[in-house]
Design a protein around this motif. Structure first.
Motif, mmCIF file in Angstrom:
data_model
loop_
_atom_site.group_PDB
_atom_site.id
_atom_site.type_symbol
_atom_site.label_atom_id
_atom_site.label_comp_id
_atom_site.label_asym_id
_atom_site.label_seq_id
_atom_site.Cartn_x
_atom_site.Cartn_y
_atom_site.Cartn_z
ATOM 1 N N ALA A 6 -2.819 -0.247 5.184
ATOM 2 C CA ALA A 6 -2.152 -0.690 3.964
ATOM 3 C C ALA A 6 -1.439 -2.005 4.256
ATOM 4 C CB ALA A 6 -1.155 0.352 3.468
ATOM 5 N N PHE A 7 -1.148 -2.739 3.196
ATOM 6 C CA PHE A 7 -0.499 -4.042 3.305
ATOM 7 C C PHE A 7 0.675 -4.105 2.342
ATOM 8 C CE2 PHE A 7 -4.768 -4.543 4.728
ATOM 9 C CZ PHE A 7 -4.695 -5.450 5.768
ATOM 10 N N ILE A 8 1.648 -4.958 2.685
ATOM 11 C CA ILE A 8 2.765 -5.245 1.800
ATOM 12 C C ILE A 8 2.855 -6.756 1.649
ATOM 13 C CG2 ILE A 8 5.274 -5.136 1.482
ATOM 14 C CD1 ILE A 8 5.231 -2.550 3.154
ATOM 15 N N LEU A 9 2.975 -7.207 0.413
ATOM 16 C CA LEU A 9 3.106 -8.630 0.107
ATOM 17 C C LEU A 9 4.300 -8.850 -0.808
ATOM 18 C CD1 LEU A 9 -0.563 -9.501 -0.981
ATOM 19 C CD2 LEU A 9 0.421 -9.675 1.309
ATOM 20 N N TYR A 36 -8.056 -7.736 1.746
ATOM 21 C CA TYR A 36 -7.301 -6.608 2.286
ATOM 22 C C TYR A 36 -8.128 -5.342 2.474
ATOM 23 C CZ TYR A 36 -3.747 -9.938 1.186
ATOM 24 O OH TYR A 36 -3.021 -11.096 1.128
ATOM 25 N N THR A 40 -2.637 -2.243 -1.257
ATOM 26 C CA THR A 40 -1.761 -3.389 -1.016
ATOM 27 C C THR A 40 -0.602 -3.321 -1.997
ATOM 28 O OG1 THR A 40 -3.650 -4.667 -0.240
ATOM 29 C CG2 THR A 40 -1.683 -5.906 -0.861
ATOM 30 N N VAL A 42 2.745 -4.820 -3.655
ATOM 31 C CA VAL A 42 3.344 -6.109 -3.985
ATOM 32 C C VAL A 42 4.775 -5.868 -4.468
ATOM 33 C CG1 VAL A 42 3.188 -8.155 -5.453
ATOM 34 C CG2 VAL A 42 1.091 -7.036 -4.637
ATOM 35 N N THR A 57 -9.676 -2.880 -2.309
ATOM 36 C CA THR A 57 -8.297 -3.324 -2.485
ATOM 37 C C THR A 57 -7.787 -2.852 -3.840
ATOM 38 O OG1 THR A 57 -8.652 -5.327 -1.178
ATOM 39 C CG2 THR A 57 -6.750 -5.318 -2.647
ATOM 40 N N PHE A 59 -4.060 -3.267 -5.762
ATOM 41 C CA PHE A 59 -2.701 -3.796 -5.725
ATOM 42 C C PHE A 59 -1.797 -2.845 -6.507
ATOM 43 C CE2 PHE A 59 -5.165 -7.781 -5.249
ATOM 44 C CZ PHE A 59 -4.597 -8.238 -4.071
ATOM 45 N N ALA A 73 3.452 2.503 1.456
ATOM 46 C CA ALA A 73 2.397 1.936 2.302
ATOM 47 C C ALA A 73 2.094 2.853 3.494
ATOM 48 C CB ALA A 73 2.803 0.547 2.779
ATOM 49 N N LYS A 83 0.653 -3.578 7.519
ATOM 50 C CA LYS A 83 0.880 -4.988 7.804
ATOM 51 C C LYS A 83 1.690 -5.605 6.669
ATOM 52 C CE LYS A 83 -1.219 -9.386 8.924
ATOM 53 N NZ LYS A 83 -2.427 -10.086 9.322
ATOM 54 N N GLY A 85 2.317 -8.791 5.050
ATOM 55 C CA GLY A 85 1.588 -10.049 5.023
ATOM 56 C C GLY A 85 2.395 -11.251 4.583
#
Length: 150
Positions: A6-9, A36, A40, A42, A57, A59, A73, A83, A85
């Motif tokens: 998973a990602f965080i923006l 990604y 993800t 946001v 992906t 969001f 996440a 991650k 990002g």
């Protein structure tokens, strides 16, 4: 990207739209297939429905702050890593909260303007970080800092 589940923006990393979402037309900088390929999250102050894209992906727009985004996440990532990002404000918030275990900097000799200062006022050694890897390549110098586990 291989062990990230998973990602965080921050909102700025997702796009240039500020304030309330006017509509759902902005779908990120990357086109229909973002890089990604995982959930993800946001960070934003304004609610928005999840946005499903190609390649796996999705969001999710989180209004509850950095700790809520990290909780969601981690849940989505399972036994894989999360991650963060960027951007700079997002990374600084996670560092200040003590929620980052590892940092990977890719420093390239490009002048981009003033930008945001990532490390101003942060004492990484006092936060438990030390350099564990560094490598210079033709295009960038990579530096990895790890938080010491106590």
């Amino acid at each position: 990207m291989e062990n990230f589940g998973a990602f965080i923006l921050g909102r700025n990393m997702f796009g240039p739209v500020r304030g309330p979402w006017q509509d759902d037309s902005w779908k990120g900088w990357w086109g229909p297939n973002p890089p990604y390929h995982a959930p993800t999250f946001v960070l934003t102050h304004y609610e928005r429905e999840p946005l499903v894209m190609e390649g796996g992906t999705t969001f999710y727009f989180v209004t509850g702050g950095v700790e809520e985004a990290l909780r969601l996440a981690k849940q989505a990532a399972g036994d894989k890593d999360v991650k963060i990002g960027g951007g700079v404000s997002t990374v600084r918030q996670y560092l200040q909260a003590g929620l980052i275990d590892s940092l990977h900097f890719a420093l390239a000799p490009v002048a981009l303007g003033q930008g945001e200062a990532l490390l101003t006022g942060l004492d990484l050694p006092a936060l438990g970080f030390s350099v564990t890897e560094h490598e210079a390549t033709e295009h960038a110098t990579h530096v990895v800092l790890e938080k010491q586990r106590i």
